[in-house]
Enzyme design. Structure first.
Site, PDB file in Angstrom:
ATOM      1  N   LYS A  79       8.832 -62.947   8.831  1.00  0.00           N
ATOM      2  CA  LYS A  79       8.184 -61.558   8.876  1.00  0.00           C
ATOM      3  C   LYS A  79       9.014 -60.665   7.921  1.00  0.00           C
ATOM      4  O   LYS A  79      10.007 -60.501   7.695  1.00  0.00           O
ATOM      5  CB  LYS A  79       8.349 -60.768  10.251  1.00  0.00           C
ATOM      6  CG  LYS A  79       7.383 -61.436  11.274  1.00  0.00           C
ATOM      7  CD  LYS A  79       7.152 -60.089  12.214  1.00  0.00           C
ATOM      8  CE  LYS A  79       5.982 -60.441  13.261  1.00  0.00           C
ATOM      9  NZ  LYS A  79       4.632 -60.675  12.320  1.00  0.00           N
ATOM     10  N   ARG A 113      -0.018 -32.658  26.511  1.00  0.00           N
ATOM     11  CA  ARG A 113      -0.637 -33.058  25.461  1.00  0.00           C
ATOM     12  C   ARG A 113      -1.800 -34.054  26.003  1.00  0.00           C
ATOM     13  O   ARG A 113      -2.630 -34.658  24.988  1.00  0.00           O
ATOM     14  CB  ARG A 113       0.351 -33.851  24.549  1.00  0.00           C
ATOM     15  CG  ARG A 113       1.171 -32.866  23.876  1.00  0.00           C
ATOM     16  CD  ARG A 113       2.149 -33.558  23.042  1.00  0.00           C
ATOM     17  NE  ARG A 113       1.606 -33.880  21.767  1.00  0.00           N
ATOM     18  CZ  ARG A 113       2.306 -34.715  20.802  1.00  0.00           C
ATOM     19  NH1 ARG A 113       3.624 -34.632  20.995  1.00  0.00           N
ATOM     20  NH2 ARG A 113       1.905 -34.837  19.607  1.00  0.00           N
ATOM     21  N   HIS A 124      -1.054 -27.543  33.237  1.00  0.00           N
ATOM     22  CA  HIS A 124      -1.168 -28.973  32.848  1.00  0.00           C
ATOM     23  C   HIS A 124      -1.034 -29.757  33.992  1.00  0.00           C
ATOM     24  O   HIS A 124      -0.633 -30.846  34.027  1.00  0.00           O
ATOM     25  CB  HIS A 124      -0.279 -28.859  31.660  1.00  0.00           C
ATOM     26  CG  HIS A 124      -0.599 -28.116  30.552  1.00  0.00           C
ATOM     27  ND1 HIS A 124      -1.745 -28.322  29.792  1.00  0.00           N
ATOM     28  CD2 HIS A 124       0.211 -27.300  29.945  1.00  0.00           C
ATOM     29  CE1 HIS A 124      -1.799 -27.447  28.951  1.00  0.00           C
ATOM     30  NE2 HIS A 124      -0.627 -26.924  28.851  1.00  0.00           N
ATOM     31  N   PRO A 146       8.121 -40.505  27.090  1.00  0.00           N
ATOM     32  CA  PRO A 146       8.957 -41.339  27.848  1.00  0.00           C
ATOM     33  C   PRO A 146       8.966 -42.843  27.308  1.00  0.00           C
ATOM     34  O   PRO A 146       7.651 -43.290  27.083  1.00  0.00           O
ATOM     35  CB  PRO A 146       8.239 -41.611  29.267  1.00  0.00           C
ATOM     36  CG  PRO A 146       6.712 -41.066  28.917  1.00  0.00           C
ATOM     37  CD  PRO A 146       6.635 -40.516  27.573  1.00  0.00           C
ATOM     38  N   GLU A 147      10.218 -43.529  27.147  1.00  0.00           N
ATOM     39  CA  GLU A 147      10.348 -44.789  26.867  1.00  0.00           C
ATOM     40  C   GLU A 147      10.664 -45.599  28.151  1.00  0.00           C
ATOM     41  O   GLU A 147      10.719 -44.906  29.174  1.00  0.00           O
ATOM     42  CB  GLU A 147      11.303 -45.271  26.070  1.00  0.00           C
ATOM     43  CG  GLU A 147      11.027 -44.186  24.682  1.00  0.00           C
ATOM     44  CD  GLU A 147      11.814 -44.403  23.555  1.00  0.00           C
ATOM     45  OE1 GLU A 147      12.651 -45.570  23.283  1.00  0.00           O
ATOM     46  OE2 GLU A 147      12.080 -43.467  22.651  1.00  0.00           O
TER      47      GLU A 147
END
Length: 296
Positions: A169, A126, A104, A2-3
């Site tokens: 940068k 996970r 899970h 998820p973002e």
DNA sequence: CCTTGAACCTGGGCGC
DNA sequence: TGCGCCCAGGTTCAAG
């Protein structure tokens, strides 16, 4: 998984059920997520009423009545689902017996609402996700939030801010945008998509988007626009469902149908008039998808 | 300072 | 059907 848009979708899915509900029990079936859950987690949470649900970057925030907040990060594969007490069963009983829960399903919130009992199950194959508990008034001191950059939607992110951060940068745009201290909430999918929309190569160094005087060059202005737009559209679409991300009601987001580059290796570039094809290149250990013809 | 790579963990997909 | 390999939305830490 998820973002920011996926976490926001989860927040919106959970809020109507969790807000105002009382936590009658917190079941910790597997406390060894990415980090161990606090020892007194259940004790500090049980009996509390949930005041509201928030989000910061990729963190889901569950505010409790006593001023504490539960923090939940979904890692790569975390998801929540809601189970109402089954209507066809004995009132108060759940359609799914515990034996039918997934292996899970690591944390279960048992909630009491005026209409009846509800379970919220946190599933994370996970186990890269984690939860923690902190005092809301001291949120900025929590390691998860210290140094976190601005939200990509909202007023804090603009071209002037990024110009100041990018100046000088040499770092490639891809890794600069993935850095949560720079902007909070972007991940691999939306960075790839935003760079395509802005016509910028993921390998281009961040400093090249800033003028000598430290002001934003035009491409940086376009990049900020692209980031804001792609995140807003993805939230609107309920996030992206690839492997693991499902909404709290089990339905899928559909922003993945709008991917221009992510997971599109070999496809023709969708930019009108562009003859290029989408490439995949590993950068800093992550796949970058981009069109070398129109992203420079 | 920088960048890269490995680590954490499980499961799905693919080639053989 | 099975095995081995590669891949995966995130983050952190060690090494060069």
């Amino acid at each position: 998984m998820p973002e920011l848009p996926e976490v926001e979708t989860v927040r919106r899915g959970l809020a109507p059920v969790m807000e105002g509900a009382r936590i009658t029990q917190l079941e910790l079936r597997r406390p060894d997520l990415r980090f161990p859950l606090p020892d007194d987690f259940a004790a500090r949470v049980e009996g509390q009423r949930i005041a509201g649900l928030g989000r910061r970057a990729k963190y889901l925030l569950i505010d409790l009545d006593d001023g504490a907040t539960i923090l939940s990060h979904l890692g790569m594969s975390g998801s929540f689902r809601i189970e109402q007490a089954g209507q066809s069963d004995t009132p108060g009983q759940f359609h799914h017996e515990r034996s039918k829960d997934g292996k899970h399903d690591h944390v279960v919130f048992h909630l009491q609402r005026p209409e009846g009992a509800v379970r919220i199950l946190y599933n994370d194959p996970r186990r890269f996700g984690f939860m923690d508990l902190f005092e809301r008034a001291r949120m900025e001191e929590h390691p998860s939030f210290r140094g976190l950059g601005p939200e990509p939607v909202g007023n804090a992110l603009d071209a002037a801010y990024l110009a100041a951060r990018f100046k000088g940068k040499a770092q490639p745009l891809k890794s600069a945008l993935l850095d949560q201290k720079m902007i909070a909430g972007l991940g691999n999918i939306y960075v790839c998509e935003a760079l395509w929309r802005a016509g910028l190569s993921p390998e281009r160094s961040a400093g090249t988007l800033v003028s000598e005087k430290g002001t934003a060059k035009k491409p940086l202005v376009l990049l900020v626009e692209a980031i804001r737009a792609v995140i807003a559209e993805a939230i609107e679409a309920g996030g992206s469902s690839l492997r693991d991300h499902i909404r709290t009601d089990g339905s899928l987001g559909y922003f993945q149908h709008s991917f221009a580059v992510y997971d599109q290796e070999g496809e023709a570039c969708r930019k009108p008039g562009c003859e290029g094809h989408i490439l995949r290149r590993v950068q800093a250990g992550r796949s970058s998808f981009y069109c070398s013809a129109c992203q420079r």
